[in-house]
Design an enzyme around this catalytic site. Structure first.
Site, PDB file in Angstrom:
ATOM      1  CG  ASP A 112      64.698  26.095  46.428  1.00 38.52           C
ATOM      2  OD1 ASP A 112      65.315  25.734  47.459  1.00 38.52           O
ATOM      3  OD2 ASP A 112      64.858  27.204  45.889  1.00 38.52           O
ATOM      4  CE1 TYR A 171      61.292  32.567  50.174  1.00 36.58           C
ATOM      5  CE2 TYR A 171      59.247  32.553  51.440  1.00 36.58           C
ATOM      6  CZ  TYR A 171      60.209  33.237  50.708  1.00 36.58           C
ATOM      7  OH  TYR A 171      60.064  34.593  50.503  1.00 36.58           O
ATOM      8  CG  HIS A 198      65.258  34.116  52.208  1.00 34.84           C
ATOM      9  ND1 HIS A 198      65.980  34.981  51.410  1.00 34.84           N
ATOM     10  CD2 HIS A 198      64.443  33.423  51.366  1.00 34.84           C
ATOM     11  CE1 HIS A 198      65.618  34.814  50.149  1.00 34.84           C
ATOM     12  NE2 HIS A 198      64.689  33.878  50.093  1.00 34.84           N
ATOM     13  CD  GLU A 251      66.807  32.468  46.414  1.00 34.64           C
ATOM     14  OE1 GLU A 251      66.453  31.268  46.337  1.00 34.64           O
ATOM     15  OE2 GLU A 251      65.994  33.413  46.543  1.00 34.64           O
ATOM     16  CD  GLU A 292      68.129  27.718  48.198  1.00 31.32           C
ATOM     17  OE1 GLU A 292      67.620  26.587  48.355  1.00 31.32           O
ATOM     18  OE2 GLU A 292      67.594  28.627  47.532  1.00 31.32           O
ATOM     19  CG  ASP A 307      67.345  28.801  43.704  1.00 30.24           C
ATOM     20  OD1 ASP A 307      67.263  28.596  42.482  1.00 30.24           O
ATOM     21  OD2 ASP A 307      66.366  29.137  44.412  1.00 30.24           O
ATOM     22  NE  ARG A 316      66.642  37.536  44.323  1.00 33.16           N
ATOM     23  CZ  ARG A 316      66.369  36.407  44.961  1.00 33.16           C
ATOM     24  NH1 ARG A 316      65.196  35.788  44.800  1.00 33.16           N
ATOM     25  NH2 ARG A 316      67.255  35.873  45.768  1.00 33.16           N
ATOM     26  CD  GLN A 355      61.950  35.616  43.042  1.00 34.12           C
ATOM     27  OE1 GLN A 355      63.157  35.827  42.899  1.00 34.12           O
ATOM     28  NE2 GLN A 355      61.437  35.167  44.174  1.00 34.12           N
ATOM     29  CE1 TYR A 367      56.058  38.334  43.658  1.00 32.98           C
ATOM     30  CE2 TYR A 367      55.704  36.514  45.171  1.00 32.98           C
ATOM     31  CZ  TYR A 367      55.714  37.855  44.918  1.00 32.98           C
ATOM     32  OH  TYR A 367      55.364  38.738  45.901  1.00 32.98           O
ATOM     33  CE  LYS A 423      63.761  31.802  43.135  1.00 32.87           C
ATOM     34  NZ  LYS A 423      64.674  32.010  44.267  1.00 32.87           N
ATOM     35  CB  THR A 483      69.723  24.857  40.513  1.00 34.76           C
ATOM     36  OG1 THR A 483      68.481  25.468  40.154  1.00 34.76           O
ATOM     37  CG2 THR A 483      69.848  24.811  42.028  1.00 34.76           C
ATOM     38  CD  GLU A 531      67.528  37.632  52.317  1.00 34.77           C
ATOM     39  OE1 GLU A 531      67.296  37.492  53.526  1.00 34.77           O
ATOM     40  OE2 GLU A 531      67.942  36.693  51.598  1.00 34.77           O
TER      41      GLU A 531
HETATM   42 CA    CA Z   1      65.734  29.215  46.545  1.00 34.31          CA
END
Ligand code: CA
Length: 393
Positions: A112, A114, A119, A183, A185, A215, A219, A222, A226, A235, A239, A340
């Site tokens: 994955d 970024y 973002h 997410e 994507e 994805d 949070r 995370q 992370y 994560k 998926t 976001e």
């Molecule tokens: Ca992602």
């Protein structure tokens, strides 16, 4: 007039003859024609022997391994068959509402990226309010991490709310995630010969097709886990990917230049062709469209991502799968994650039914769809990817 009687099988609809995405249903490998699936095993006699071997398999794995020349040959033959006035012998259409889709290929490695600057900056501001929003490596290479291939699931699969550790006032707290997010994507399904050090100019030879990806991201887990090695359990629980894979060839007209880099790139990341994609995405939350990200805002292209993944000598093999990273843009409506969109819960969204949301609640359904321009004014569909959250075990 095609023999296929389906009002959705026209050039002004996203799954007309210009698209022809591949999937796997109970009847085997199939191609989507409008709101129907056309299983290919019953019409194997309409193909050459070398193509028949690929379309009668139980998954798309042999087709992925066969490489670009076979992909083009099969697509050309399918186009002839579905636009003919007479049906191929033994052809039978299955309404999509009656199909059960399986994950269409065996996911080998999953990466994955970024690649949205917007973002990355938004997440940086939310997670590290006192630091620079963008870390210094971001403009020099497509940042990514290795994900968990075994938990990539097909669209429609229920997503169980994950449990794990989150930061508490007095040490970590364990329990179901309270900040479950999406997410939005775009994903790329790889095939062709096992190779390393693939130049950007050859990347398209190794990309079979395009899907949409959700994805799912916890949070709260995370934020605690992370640093220093990146996302892990926040994560890896699920998926979701589209059941139907749109061939890269169907997106030839959708190619656009990606945003210019702000400084000179390492030579292996320089592109001599445009590999940005004009994909317009829609994210719906319990039926309300809450975001419309545009893939043209992405700073790094799939060609640069393929080059980067293999520049160190690592091989790419059939079934390898990589996702773009959350697709976000400069405006609020472009934000491809609820982190976001609600600015970490400070600006909740109101859905059409009046419900207020910051993060996902049990029973919530998220659907992501996308379209791109096709030849002669047609529209090419990518996706959809759909998932419903169910309560933690
Ligand atoms: Ca992602």
């Amino acid at each position: 007039m095609s023999w296929i009687e389906d009002e959705s099988f026209t050039g002004d609809q996203p799954f007309g003859p210009q698209t022809l995405p591949y999937g796997v249903i109970n009847e085997g490998v199939a191609v989507r024609v409008g709101d129907h699936a056309l299983p290919l095993r019953p019409i194997a006699a309409s193909f050459s022997d070398r193509l028949a071997e690929l379309v009668t398999a139980n998954s798309l794995d042999p087709l992925l391994a066969a490489g670009r020349p076979r992909w083009s040959e099969l697509r050309a033959r399918l186009t002839e068959l579905v636009t003919a006035t007479a049906a191929p012998r033994n052809a039978g259409l299955v309404p999509l509402r009656d199909t059960t889709n399986r994950l269409p290929f065996t996911v080998a490695d999953y990466v994955d990226f970024y690649s949205s600057r917007h973002h990355a900056e938004n997440v940086g501001k939310i997670f590290r309010p006192d630091g620079a929003p963008l870390l210094p490596n971001w403009t020099h290479l497509p940042v990514g991490y290795h994900g968990r291939a075994g938990t990539v699931v097909v669209s429609g699969t229920e997503v169980v709310r994950p449990k794990g550790q989150r930061k508490g006032g007095d040490g970590p707290v364990f329990g179901p995630s309270t900040r479950l997010d999406i997410e939005a994507e775009v994903g790329f399904v790889c095939g062709g010969p096992v190779t390393s050090q693939i130049p950007t100019s050859a990347a398209a030879e190794h990309v079979f097709g395009v899907v949409l990806v959700n994805d799912w991201s916890a949070r709260d887990l995370q934020a605690w886990e992370y640093q220093p090695l990146g996302p892990f359990l926040s994560k890896s629980f699920a998926t979701s990917v589209s059941a139907w894979i749109t061939p890269l060839e169907a997106l030839a007209v959708a190619r656009i230049p990606s945003p210019a880099p702000e400084h000179a790139l390492s030579p292996y990341l320089v592109q001599d062709q445009s590999w940005g994609l004009d994909l317009s995405m829609r994210v719906s939350w319990n039926g309300t469209v809450v975001a419309t990200p545009w893939f043209g805002h992405m700073s790094w292209t799939f060609a640069q991502q393929v080059a980067h993944m293999t520049v160190n000598g690592a091989t790419l093999r059939p079934g390898d799968f990589f996702a773009s990273g959350t697709v976000s843009g400069p405006e609020k409506r472009h934000r491809g994650s609820f982190l976001e969109l609600t600015w970490s819960g400070r600006e909740p969204v109101v859905l059409d039914d009046g419900a207020e949301r910051s993060f996902l609640e049990d029973g919530d359904m998220v659907v992501i769809t996308a379209t791109a321009p096709g030849e002669y004014g047609s529209v090419v569909g990518v996706g959809e990817v759909r998932g419903t959250v169910v309560a933690a075990d």
